[in-house]
Design an enzyme around this catalytic site. Structure first.
Site, PDB file in Angstrom:
ATOM      1  N   CYS A   1       0.696  -1.017   0.097  1.00 60.71           N
ATOM      2  CA  CYS A   1       0.166   0.282   0.040  1.00 60.71           C
ATOM      3  C   CYS A   1       0.550   1.184   0.234  1.00 60.71           C
ATOM      4  CB  CYS A   1      -0.552  -0.211   0.819  1.00 60.71           C
ATOM      5  SG  CYS A   1      -1.757  -2.020   1.400  1.00 60.71           S
TER       6      CYS A   1
ATOM      7  N   HIS B   1      -9.881   2.021   0.468  1.00 63.10           N
ATOM      8  CA  HIS B   1      -7.877   1.978   0.144  1.00 63.10           C
ATOM      9  C   HIS B   1      -8.252   1.162  -1.129  1.00 63.10           C
ATOM     10  CE1 HIS B   1      -4.089   1.357   1.434  1.00 63.10           C
ATOM     11  NE2 HIS B   1      -4.427   0.597   2.837  1.00 63.10           N
TER      12      HIS B   1
ATOM     13  N   PHE C   1       2.357  -3.525   4.003  1.00 64.18           N
ATOM     14  CA  PHE C   1       2.456  -4.809   4.008  1.00 64.18           C
ATOM     15  C   PHE C   1       3.311  -5.160   3.956  1.00 64.18           C
ATOM     16  CE2 PHE C   1      -1.724  -7.146   4.195  1.00 64.18           C
ATOM     17  CZ  PHE C   1      -2.248  -6.187   5.141  1.00 64.18           C
TER      18      PHE C   1
ATOM     19  N   GLU D   1      -0.562   5.174  13.668  1.00 60.62           N
ATOM     20  CA  GLU D   1      -0.345   6.332  12.968  1.00 60.62           C
ATOM     21  C   GLU D   1      -0.210   8.260  13.347  1.00 60.62           C
ATOM     22  OE1 GLU D   1      -1.122   7.747   8.426  1.00 60.62           O
ATOM     23  OE2 GLU D   1      -1.980   6.625   9.363  1.00 60.62           O
TER      24      GLU D   1
ATOM     25  N   LYS E   1      -9.655   7.809   2.742  1.00 60.76           N
ATOM     26  CA  LYS E   1     -10.066   6.395   2.648  1.00 60.76           C
ATOM     27  C   LYS E   1     -11.062   6.301   3.018  1.00 60.76           C
ATOM     28  CE  LYS E   1      -5.430   4.107   2.709  1.00 60.76           C
ATOM     29  NZ  LYS E   1      -4.742   5.515   2.626  1.00 60.76           N
TER      30      LYS E   1
ATOM     31  N   HIS F   1      -3.064   8.196   6.294  1.00 61.34           N
ATOM     32  CA  HIS F   1      -3.052   6.256   5.732  1.00 61.34           C
ATOM     33  C   HIS F   1      -3.244   5.856   6.022  1.00 61.34           C
ATOM     34  CE1 HIS F   1      -1.791   3.060   3.540  1.00 61.34           C
ATOM     35  NE2 HIS F   1      -1.999   2.122   5.330  1.00 61.34           N
TER      36      HIS F   1
END
Length: 395
Positions: A145, A323, A382, A297, A318, A286
């Site tokens: 991502c 996402h 990831f 975050e 998002k 994010h």
């Protein structure tokens, strides 16, 4: 499509609906942010469109829109100094799924000879380069991502190094597929509580969040050296001031619970941009709507920003777009740029139940007017990948 995108963000309109691309009967998550009524034949020769995965089709469409908006004369420029880097976290997942079914149902001779070029994650950059005649640096980045943000970061480094005059950069993804949802659902990453109210499903920083909602699409920027832009009389939206990339070095899917990797990334991005903490007016987070990401975050922002963490405006778009995985950084960069240009910050919708671990100003539910001279975008992937890009008003 771009003006509609921004108008909907400011209005707090969600693009999340019930999934129509496949039958979700057996899936815990039944919602997603699909690109409706997309016709690749508007952007590519129909024969070429059939030979490319949906994620590549999105990349071509978005790149053509971006280049047209830039006013670049593709005949007049030096094509050897015109490059392209488009990231994708997964690549041609729909192609993998469909061709695997053909293999098992009808045997190997029925597998498409175009399967490999359709599915590989560099093909968006390759096909866009072919379509635009861009002969400069060209490759794809795969960092889950964080892919699009890393692509933008690599592009600025290429421009700074003098290896190109113009770079098309961003990300594209089309993973709303049966196998994509099966994998993410089975790892308990996706939202399941709002299947009957899709627009409420993505709720970053809200105490009742229970997972992300997948989106699809592409976000592409045209980046250019200042000298080249001025020489051709380009309309300059803003300055791409800095970028950083780090790794948590902690776990393949979970973020470092202390936010060390992202904290380092934020600090390095500030250093690369020559800016300091008080200069940042807006952070496009994010903000995936997963329990771990949003808390981590928030923690990282507090560590780096100190008291300014309570002042800086933060939102997760998002909540409306879902996402987009490897394309997220592309569309979120556009949101940052528009915030600078318009003096308006899009909200985090569905923020209804404050989480004591997420206690910053997430611009809840309603857009605000606020002068934005510097905006920052974060994306995490990831593998522990972190990416931050910083945009600055051009004066």
């Amino acid at each position: 499509m771009f003006p509609t995108f921004w108008q909907n963000l400011l209005a707090g309109n969600s693009g999340i609906t019930k999934v129509t691309l496949f039958d979700t009967t057996d899936y815990p998550c039944k919602i997603g942010a699909e690109v409706p009524d997309f016709d690749p034949n508007q952007w590519m020769d129909p024969k070429d469109a059939r030979r490319n995965d949906r994620y590549t089709q999105f990349a071509v469409a978005a790149s053509r829109m971006a280049v047209e908006d830039s006013g670049i004369n593709k005949v007049a420029i030096d094509k050897t100094r015109f490059g392209c880097i488009i990231g994708s976290g997964i690549g041609g997942l729909d192609t993998i799924e469909k061709q695997t079914f053909k293999l098992w149902e009808s045997g190997p001779r029925k597998v498409s000879p175009f399967m490999i070029p359709m599915l590989i994650s560099n093909m968006a950059s390759g096909v866009v380069g072919i379509e635009l005649g861009a002969m400069g640096p060209n490759y794809g980045i795969v960092s889950a991502c964080a892919s699009a943000s890393h692509s933008i970061g690599d592009a600025i480094r290429i421009l700074r190094a003098g290896e190109a005059d113009i770079m098309v950069a961003g990300g594209s993804e089309a993973s709303i597929t049966r196998i994509g949802y099966a994998g993410f659902c089975n790892m308990k990453a996706m939202a399941t509580s709002f299947n009957e109210e899709p627009m409420r499903g993505s709720r970053p920083f809200d105490a009742n969040r229970d997972g992300f909602v997948m989106g699809e699409g592409a976000g592409i920027l045209v980046l250019e050296t200042l000298d080249h832009a001025l020489a051709r009389g380009a309309r300059i939206y803003c300055e791409l001031a800095g970028h950083a990339a780090t790794c948590d070095a902690y776990h393949i899917t979970s973020p470092d619970p202390e936010g060390m990797g992202l904290s380092l990334c934020l600090r390095n991005a500030l250093a690369d941009s020559g800016l300091s903490v008080p200069d940042i007016d807006y952070i496009n987070a994010h903000g995936t709507s997963t329990p771990y990401n949003d808390r981590t975050e928030t923690m990282a922002i507090k560590k780096v920003f100190g008291e300014h963490a309570n002042t800086v405006k933060i939102s997760s778009t998002k909540s409306m777009t879902g996402h987009l995985l490897g394309a997220a950084g592309g569309i979120e960069a556009i949101a940052c740029i528009q915030a600078i240009l318009t003096g308006k910050i899009p909200p985090t919708i569905n923020y209804e139940h404050p989480d004591p671990d997420c206690d910053l100003n997430y611009v809840p539910n309603t857009a605000i007017e606020h002068t934005v001279d510097v905006a920052m975008s974060n994306n995490l992937g990831f593998g522990g990948h972190n990416a931050t890009v910083v945009f600055k008003r051009y004066v």
